[in-house]
Design an enzyme around this catalytic site. Structure first.
Site, PDB file in Angstrom:
ATOM      1  CG  HIS A   2      -1.968   1.087   1.201  1.00  0.00           C
ATOM      2  ND1 HIS A   2      -3.355   1.017   1.307  1.00  0.00           N
ATOM      3  CD2 HIS A   2      -1.787   2.482   1.206  1.00  0.00           C
ATOM      4  CE1 HIS A   2      -3.988   2.127   1.372  1.00  0.00           C
ATOM      5  NE2 HIS A   2      -2.992   3.196   0.893  1.00  0.00           N
TER       6      HIS A   2
ATOM      7  CG  HIS B 177      -0.848   7.048  -1.217  1.00  0.00           C
ATOM      8  ND1 HIS B 177      -2.110   7.300  -1.567  1.00  0.00           N
ATOM      9  CD2 HIS B 177      -0.991   6.534   0.187  1.00  0.00           C
ATOM     10  CE1 HIS B 177      -2.867   6.837  -0.823  1.00  0.00           C
ATOM     11  NE2 HIS B 177      -2.441   6.448   0.096  1.00  0.00           N
TER      12      HIS B 177
ATOM     13  CG  HIS C 173      -4.766   2.436   5.696  1.00  0.00           C
ATOM     14  ND1 HIS C 173      -6.306   2.383   6.227  1.00  0.00           N
ATOM     15  CD2 HIS C 173      -4.670   2.987   4.502  1.00  0.00           C
ATOM     16  CE1 HIS C 173      -6.755   2.826   5.058  1.00  0.00           C
ATOM     17  NE2 HIS C 173      -5.881   3.309   4.206  1.00  0.00           N
TER      18      HIS C 173
HETATM   19  O1  DOR Z   1      -3.296   9.843   5.662  1.00  0.00           O
HETATM   20  C1  DOR Z   1      -3.493   9.207   4.526  1.00  0.00           C
HETATM   21  N1  DOR Z   1      -3.127   9.775   3.400  1.00  0.00           N
HETATM   22  N2  DOR Z   1      -4.614   8.552   4.225  1.00  0.00           N
HETATM   23  C2  DOR Z   1      -5.280   7.991   2.828  1.00  0.00           C
HETATM   24  O2  DOR Z   1      -5.961   7.253   2.826  1.00  0.00           O
HETATM   25  C3  DOR Z   1      -4.814   8.670   1.696  1.00  0.00           C
HETATM   26  C4  DOR Z   1      -3.454   9.451   1.781  1.00  0.00           C
HETATM   27  C5  DOR Z   1      -2.972  10.336   0.888  1.00  0.00           C
HETATM   28  O3  DOR Z   1      -3.141  10.058  -0.426  1.00  0.00           O
HETATM   29  O4  DOR Z   1      -2.345  11.284   1.348  1.00  0.00           O
HETATM   30 ZN    ZN Z   2      -3.412   4.945   1.360  1.00  0.00          ZN
END
Ligand code: DOR
Ligand code: ZN
Length: 345
Positions: free
Chosen positions: A16, A18, A176
């Site tokens: 997981h 980003h 998460h």
């Molecule tokens: O803390 C987070 N940041 N939770 C999420 O679900 C998305 C993520 C983000 O894209 O910044």
């Molecule tokens: Zn996430």
């Protein structure tokens, strides 16, 4: 295992992550590519990645941003919406997309296009079940009447249980997880349900957000919870149950987005993810369970081969930088300026 001076494990994956896009992508990708063989790349760009064609194009941008000689494979996902057509699923599978991400509309960063009612997506979920694509779930209700600390537990009753009943053979990852309720739910949910656990939710409870003042770099979604929940997550990973595995949810935001009156949600952990997890597993004397959590359980659940290379962590103090470049801006890693006890060599 008492006090090892080094730790060698099969090259792990991040289930997981980003990565963002453009200059931000180029800044953070090398951190992940150094530590992990593969990563599940979240689709919550602006606009989100909702089609197989967009996922292929995003994958090309990621590959183009990789450092020379990197041994890293991005695993692509689509952002599920109320309108994702069922016939997009076959195109997605043919494009190598492995999963779709369910964001309840409004739950978190860039989730405005998310799902308003899961029943609207059932035709698409049935196609995923048939084609073997996974559903990755941001498990929080968005109802403003529900206390933010209860949103995950309420999601289990309102969404997860009915979903599992209606779609029993769809592989679902409860992403998460942050609560005892979610850990218990996943432990008892059977072979088609798994969970990822972040380093911050293993290491910290919600006090971390408020220690001596408001600490935005500890703010992520789902938000850190009480100590009983942190302990339950640690017990879940220490149990060795193969349906719990590593997913950092490293979510980079420029420091001016974090350090402002409305702070973006996300902890940037990609720089030192393995070191943070090793610290968490050592604190609960579960280093013997670390390799399966980091390197075996994820590929086994996804039905992908395990990696073959190795990585080594040394017990060696490592002071994290205060900031890193993030495109034109800067980013502060979780624990910026603090000293960790492990370091990947
Ligand atoms: O803390 C987070 N940041 N939770 C999420 O679900 C998305 C993520 C983000 O894209 O910044
Ligand atoms: Zn996430």
């Amino acid at each position: 295992m008492s006090h090892p001076s080094s730790l060698t494990i099969t090259r792990p994956d991040d289930w997981h992550l980003h990565l963002r896009d453009g200059a931000a992508l180029a800044s953070v990708l090398p951190c992940t590519a150094r530590q992990f063989g593969r990563a599940i790349v979240m689709p919550n760009l602006r606009p989100p990645i909702t089609t197989a064609a967009q996922a292929l194009a995003y994958r090309e941008r990621i590959l183009a941003a990789l450092p020379e000689g990197a041994d890293f494979q991005p695993l692509m996902t689509l952002y599920l919406t109320d309108l994702t057509p069922a016939d997009e699923i076959k195109r997605a599978r043919d494009a190598g997309v492995v999963a779709l991400k369910l964001y309840p509309a409004g739950a978190t960063t860039n989730s405005d296009a998310g799902v308003t009612d899961i029943r609207k997506t059932y035709k698409t979920l049935e196609a995923m079940q048939r084609e073997g694509l996974l559903l990755l779930v941001h498990g929080e209700v968005t109802d403003p009447d529900i206390d933010i600390f209860d949103r995950e537990a309420v999601f289990i009753d309102r969404v997860m249980q009915p979903l599992r009943r209606d779609m029993p053979e769809l592989k679902v990852v409860f992403e998460h997880i942050t609560t005892r309720e979610a850990a218990q739910y996943v432990a008892s949910a059977g072979a088609f349900t798994a969970a990822t656990v972040t380093p911050q939710h293993l290491l910290y409870n919600r006090n971390a957000i408020f220690t001596g003042g408001l600490r935005p770099h500890y703010y992520c979604l789902p938000v850190l919870k009480r100590e009983v929940h942190r302990l339950a997550l640690n017990a879940a990973v220490a149990s060795g149950n193969p349906r719990f595995f590593l997913g950092t949810d490293s979510a980079p935001h420029a420091s001016q987005i974090k350090e402002t009156s409305v702070c973006g949600a996300g902890c940037f952990t990609a720089l030192s993810a393995l070191e943070l997890y090793a610290e968490a597993f050592e604190a609960i004397q579960a280093l013997d369970k670390f390799e399966a959590f980091a390197s075996f359980n994820g590929p086994d659940f996804y039905g992908l081969p395990r990696n073959t290379g190795k990585v080594t962590l040394q017990r060696q103090p490592w002071t994290l930088p205060e900031v890193l470049p993030f495109g034109e801006a800067q980013i502060k890693p979780l624990r910026a300026g603090e000293t960790l006890s492990w370091r990947m060599s």
